[in-house]
Design a protein around this motif. Structure first.
Motif, short mmCIF file in Angstrom:
data_model
loop_
_atom_site.label_atom_id
_atom_site.label_comp_id
_atom_site.label_asym_id
_atom_site.label_seq_id
_atom_site.Cartn_x
_atom_site.Cartn_y
_atom_site.Cartn_z
N VAL A 226 141.48 79.04 9.16
CA VAL A 226 141.08 80.75 8.54
C VAL A 226 143.10 81.68 8.64
N VAL A 227 143.99 81.45 8.16
CA VAL A 227 145.15 82.19 7.74
C VAL A 227 144.90 83.10 7.04
N ALA A 228 145.91 84.62 7.96
CA ALA A 228 146.27 86.17 7.60
C ALA A 228 147.58 85.49 7.44
N VAL A 229 147.62 86.49 5.98
CA VAL A 229 149.84 86.81 5.67
C VAL A 229 149.35 87.81 5.13
N HIS A 230 150.31 88.85 6.23
CA HIS A 230 150.63 89.76 6.52
C HIS A 230 151.70 90.68 6.60
N ASP A 231 152.21 91.52 6.55
CA ASP A 231 152.93 92.59 6.54
C ASP A 231 153.21 92.91 8.11
N GLU A 232 155.00 92.95 8.50
CA GLU A 232 154.41 92.87 10.07
C GLU A 232 155.82 93.78 9.99
N LEU A 233 155.68 95.32 10.52
CA LEU A 233 156.60 96.10 10.89
C LEU A 233 157.60 95.92 12.27
N ASP A 234 157.04 95.51 13.28
CA ASP A 234 157.90 95.45 13.85
C ASP A 234 158.77 93.66 13.93
N ILE A 235 159.04 93.31 13.04
CA ILE A 235 160.04 91.91 12.95
C ILE A 235 160.75 92.70 11.77
N ASP A 236 161.85 91.58 11.95
CA ASP A 236 162.96 92.17 11.19
C ASP A 236 162.61 91.42 9.68
N TYR A 237 163.48 92.46 9.10
CA TYR A 237 162.77 92.19 7.10
C TYR A 237 163.55 90.06 7.08
N GLY A 238 161.78 89.98 6.45
CA GLY A 238 162.61 88.28 5.93
C GLY A 238 162.31 87.68 6.71
N VAL A 239 162.58 87.84 8.60
CA VAL A 239 161.93 86.81 9.49
C VAL A 239 160.71 86.14 9.48
N LEU A 240 160.50 85.40 9.63
CA LEU A 240 158.63 85.05 9.57
C LEU A 240 158.59 84.69 11.50
N ARG A 241 157.18 84.99 11.76
CA ARG A 241 156.48 84.59 12.67
C ARG A 241 154.71 83.50 12.33
N LEU A 242 154.36 82.48 13.64
CA LEU A 242 153.67 82.23 12.99
C LEU A 242 153.04 81.84 14.00
N LYS A 243 151.25 82.57 14.35
CA LYS A 243 150.85 82.04 15.68
C LYS A 243 149.42 82.12 15.45
N LEU A 244 148.65 81.82 16.48
CA LEU A 244 147.01 81.59 16.36
C LEU A 244 146.38 82.80 17.26
N GLY A 245 145.59 83.98 16.53
CA GLY A 245 145.42 84.61 17.57
C GLY A 245 146.37 86.16 18.50
N GLY A 246 145.39 86.60 19.13
CA GLY A 246 146.52 87.63 19.28
C GLY A 246 146.36 89.51 18.93
N GLY A 247 146.85 90.38 19.61
CA GLY A 247 146.10 91.98 18.77
C GLY A 247 146.42 91.72 17.14
N ASP A 248 146.50 93.02 16.63
CA ASP A 248 146.43 93.25 14.97
C ASP A 248 147.93 94.00 14.95
N MET B 122 151.47 88.94 -2.31
CA MET B 122 152.72 88.06 -3.16
C MET B 122 152.81 86.49 -3.08
N VAL B 123 152.71 86.38 -1.67
CA VAL B 123 152.54 84.94 -0.92
C VAL B 123 151.71 84.12 -1.82
N ALA B 124 150.41 85.06 -1.66
CA ALA B 124 149.63 84.53 -1.97
C ALA B 124 149.40 84.33 -4.04
N ASP B 125 149.81 84.94 -4.86
CA ASP B 125 150.87 84.18 -5.90
C ASP B 125 151.17 82.88 -6.11
N LEU B 126 152.34 83.24 -5.36
CA LEU B 126 153.48 81.77 -5.07
C LEU B 126 151.96 80.87 -5.09
N LEU B 127 151.67 81.51 -3.63
CA LEU B 127 150.69 79.44 -3.72
C LEU B 127 149.74 79.16 -4.85
N ALA B 128 149.19 80.06 -5.34
CA ALA B 128 147.95 80.08 -6.37
C ALA B 128 149.36 78.86 -7.05
#
Length: 202
Positions: free
Chosen positions: A103-125, A35-41
């Protein structure tokens, strides 16, 4: 320090929205990266086309203020299923000669409340199959724009939760949150990680 430090300044950024291909998955929580990729396009003024050497759709263009801080970007949607995202993203990275730190991956995240964003470099999956596949293929040192979807209610299994569409109440704010996530991607590629985190790590 800007996120692109050490990278070839002429190299593009590769923004991969993660999801599952096919209309039956289009509204799933797991497909918020698409959905985010579609908007960026749409912001780039282009349409997705099949990539020449990867199982993915791509749009190329520039994000940011023209002539001031615009940055060359390739926005991609892998055409593999989520757990095989690493192959198409790696093929695109190689074809466009993108340093891993761009390289940037835009993805869903279970451990964050709905609609909240977190940006980071590296880390686990964190159990995310798309990230697991990307990390196996390329290593972990890529950027992530993590879009919170919250945890499943009650005893619902995680796999069932992420493969369900957003609820009617969630959809009321979904367009706003997707727009904000696209803004965060744009800030990351044009301003660097620290400034983007300061603005969008809510």
């Amino acid at each position: 320090m800007a996120a692109s430090a050490g990278a070839d300044e002429n190299a593009p950024w590769l923004v991969a929205g993660l999801g599952n291909p096919g209309p039956e998955y289009a509204g799933n929580r797991h497909n918020v990266g698409f959905m985010v990729a579609d908007l960026l396009a749409a912001r780039l003024g282009g349409r997705f086309k099949r990539a020449a050497r990867a199982r993915a759709q791509v749009v190329e263009g520039r994000l940011g203020v023209p002539g001031v801080s615009s940055t060359r970007v390739v926005v991609a949607k892998p055409l593999s299923y989520m757990n095989l995202s690493g192959g198409p993203v790696t093929a695109l990275r190689d074809f466009y000669k993108v340093p891993l730190e761009r390289v940037v991956a835009v993805h869903d995240e279970l451990d964050i409340d709905y609609g909240v964003l977190r940006l980071k470099l590296g880390g686990g999956d964190n159990g995310h199959n798309g990230l697991k596949s990307m990390t196996k293929a390329m290593g972990p040192a890529y950027h992530r724009v993590r879009f919170g979807i919250g945890r499943p209610p009650g005893r619902m299994q995680v796999a069932d939760f992420v493969l369900k569409d957003f609820s009617s109440s969630e959809r009321k704010e979904l367009d706003y949150f997707v727009d904000r996530a696209a803004d965060a991607v744009e800030a990351l590629v044009t301003q660097g990680l620290e400034r983007a985190q300061g603005s969008y790590n809510s």
